[in-house]
Write an enzyme that holds these catalytic residues in place. Structure first.
Site, PDB file in Angstrom:
ATOM      1  N   THR A 193      19.874 -35.879  27.526  1.00  0.00           N
ATOM      2  CA  THR A 193      19.963 -34.756  28.420  1.00  0.00           C
ATOM      3  C   THR A 193      19.651 -33.686  27.627  1.00  0.00           C
ATOM      4  O   THR A 193      19.013 -32.686  27.877  1.00  0.00           O
ATOM      5  CB  THR A 193      21.138 -34.873  29.149  1.00  0.00           C
ATOM      6  OG1 THR A 193      21.230 -36.083  29.952  1.00  0.00           O
ATOM      7  CG2 THR A 193      21.019 -33.613  30.167  1.00  0.00           C
TER       8      THR A 193
ATOM      9  N   CYS B  10      22.837 -42.977  46.050  1.00  0.00           N
ATOM     10  CA  CYS B  10      23.518 -42.094  47.101  1.00  0.00           C
ATOM     11  C   CYS B  10      23.918 -40.614  46.611  1.00  0.00           C
ATOM     12  O   CYS B  10      24.524 -40.517  45.618  1.00  0.00           O
ATOM     13  CB  CYS B  10      25.092 -42.830  47.109  1.00  0.00           C
ATOM     14  SG  CYS B  10      24.945 -44.505  47.819  1.00  0.00           S
TER      15      CYS B  10
HETATM   16  C1  LIG Z   1      19.872 -42.457  29.936  1.00  0.00           C
HETATM   17  C2  LIG Z   1      18.668 -41.436  29.747  1.00  0.00           C
HETATM   18  C3  LIG Z   1      18.700 -40.144  29.439  1.00  0.00           C
HETATM   19  C4  LIG Z   1      19.984 -39.452  29.440  1.00  0.00           C
HETATM   20  O1  LIG Z   1      20.538 -39.658  28.258  1.00  0.00           O
HETATM   21  P1  LIG Z   1      22.220 -39.130  28.022  1.00  0.00           P
HETATM   22  O2  LIG Z   1      22.357 -39.559  26.488  1.00  0.00           O
HETATM   23  O3  LIG Z   1      22.896 -39.838  28.975  1.00  0.00           O
HETATM   24  O4  LIG Z   1      22.227 -37.611  28.254  1.00  0.00           O
HETATM   25  C5  LIG Z   1      17.422 -39.418  29.724  1.00  0.00           C
HETATM   26  N1  LIG Z   1      16.286 -40.121  29.761  1.00  0.00           N
HETATM   27  C6  LIG Z   1      16.373 -41.274  30.025  1.00  0.00           C
HETATM   28  C7  LIG Z   1      14.698 -41.944  30.084  1.00  0.00           C
HETATM   29  C8  LIG Z   1      17.206 -42.141  30.040  1.00  0.00           C
HETATM   30  O5  LIG Z   1      17.290 -43.308  30.261  1.00  0.00           O
END
Ligand SMILES: *Cc1c(COP(=O)(O)O)cnc(C)c1O
Length: 374
Positions: free
Chosen positions: A73, A320
């Site tokens: 993220t 949800c």
């Molecule tokens: C899990 C995921 C994220 C988020 O990653 P985090 O490390 O939890 O912030 C972003 N993009 C994709 C495609 C994901 O599967």
């Protein structure tokens, strides 16, 4: 008994070897890698360097091109908002895809609120973007294209090397969210300018990730999103989380061929595919080895999930949002009707699953559907 864990696209269990590699950095080698005046700092710096080297080596980058973040993220936010801020005088148009993770879509929507324009490309029924549509969407003021390497719901794998080539032909930067792809499919930074990865999808802990930022041909400019002590060459301030970084490096080092996981996934599908009214969502072959996403006709989605819940831990194609159930934006984008999106199951098979578990999972789904229809 706890349900069988088949939700490895959401997160994974930390591998014991990864945990072992992390532990010394909590209690013995607890120095700050930025401390240059004593051996506590040097030890911490050494493990950060080792992890950075492993990541760079694995994807064909140089260590200076890897910046540690708290996860995908943050890496996506840094890439997208960082490019937007650094290049806005050259253009304010960004291209991405309707089926991206919210960690890409939300930064794009935020930039729209600041006056940027974003094109959200559609996908075909398999979840793939059309390369001609991508080329048509490119404009003189396009500064960035962001297309995920592999989708977190249907597992479809985009042709990122080819997409990157099209971007480079037009001098547009290319970012890819590789949170699901890293450690699962062959992945290099060829034709890619920015790439986000995260630890907790590949048996490292939550709260650690990285962003690859190209330094040559072209050298990507980024505006930092966190300001502070100037860590990570000023691009991401904040004391480096040494244990997590050690874990991420170890997890990437441990990433192994995924033949076993693919075989388990195929074993599951073999047992389910003859069920009356079953649909495979996504691409039949161009998908992550551990991914299986299905929809089932003539069952109530809610009842299906409740029915399988005691036996298997899986996700569904509905989310949800404040008391209202909405179909998954990914399933909608590939044309799955709402009713089938609600009656969908996403299996994410991982390193620790066994054949016995897969057989139990298949039996559970078949029995639940039969009970609901009967
Ligand atoms: C899990 C995921 C994220 C988020 O990653 P985090 O490390 O939890 O912030 C972003 N993009 C994709 C495609 C994901 O599967």
């Amino acid at each position: 008994m706890r349900p069988i864990y088949l939700d490895n696209h959401s997160t994974t269990r930390v591998d014991d070897c990864v945990l072992a590699a992390m532990l010394p950095y909590f209690t013995e080698q607890y120095g700050n890698p930025a401390s240059v005046t004593h051996s506590y700092g040097w030890e911490a710096e050494a493990v950060v360097k080792k992890a950075r080297d492993i990541i760079a080596d694995t994807i064909g980058a140089t260590p200076e091109e890897i910046i540690f973040t708290s996860g995908a993220t943050e890496a996506n936010n840094l890439a997208i908002k960082g490019v937007a801020e650094a290049y806005f005088s050259q253009g304010r148009h960004i291209i991405t895809v309707q089926t991206e993770h919210n960690a890409v879509l939300d930064p794009c929507r935020y930039l729209e609120s600041l006056g940027f324009e974003v094109t959200y490309l559609g996908v075909d029924r398999f979840g793939l973007i059309n390369l001609e549509a991508l080329e048509k969407a490119m404009r003189d003021d396009t500064i960035l294209v962001s297309v995920m390497a592999a989708n977190n719901e249907i597992g479809v794998i985009q042709s990122i090397e080819k997409i990157g080539e099209l971007c480079h032909d037009r001098n547009i930067l290319f970012h890819t969210d590789a949170a699901q792809a890293m450690g699962k499919i062959p992945l290099t930074v060829k034709n890619i300018d920015l790439m986000s990865i995260t630890g907790h999808k590949l048996y490292a802990p939550k709260g650690i990730g990285a962003l690859y930022i190209r330094r040559k041909n072209p050298r990507v400019q980024l505006s930092a999103q966190l300001h502070g002590g100037g860590h990570e060459r000023g691009l991401r301030s904040g004391t480096l989380y040494t244990p997590q970084i050690a874990g991420l490096g170890k997890a990437i080092e441990l990433a192994e061929p995924t033949d076993k996981i693919r075989a388990l996934r195929d074993r599951l599908w073999q047992q389910l595919k003859d069920l009356d009214g079953i649909h495979l969502n996504g691409h039949p072959t161009q998908r992550l080895p551990g991914n299986l996403n299905i929809s089932i006709e003539n069952v109530d989605g809610q009842a299906l999930l409740l029915g399988v819940q005691p036996t298997i831990a899986v996700s569904s194609g509905s989310a949800c949002t404040s008391a209202k159930i909405a179909p998954s934006h990914v399933l909608s984008a590939i044309g799955v009707p709402d009713k089938l999106a609600f009656a969908s199951i996403r299996f994410g098979i991982g390193r620790f699953n066994t054949e016995t578990e897969i057989d139990q999972a298949a039996k559970c789904v078949l029995a639940t559907v039969e009970a609901l229809r009967g």
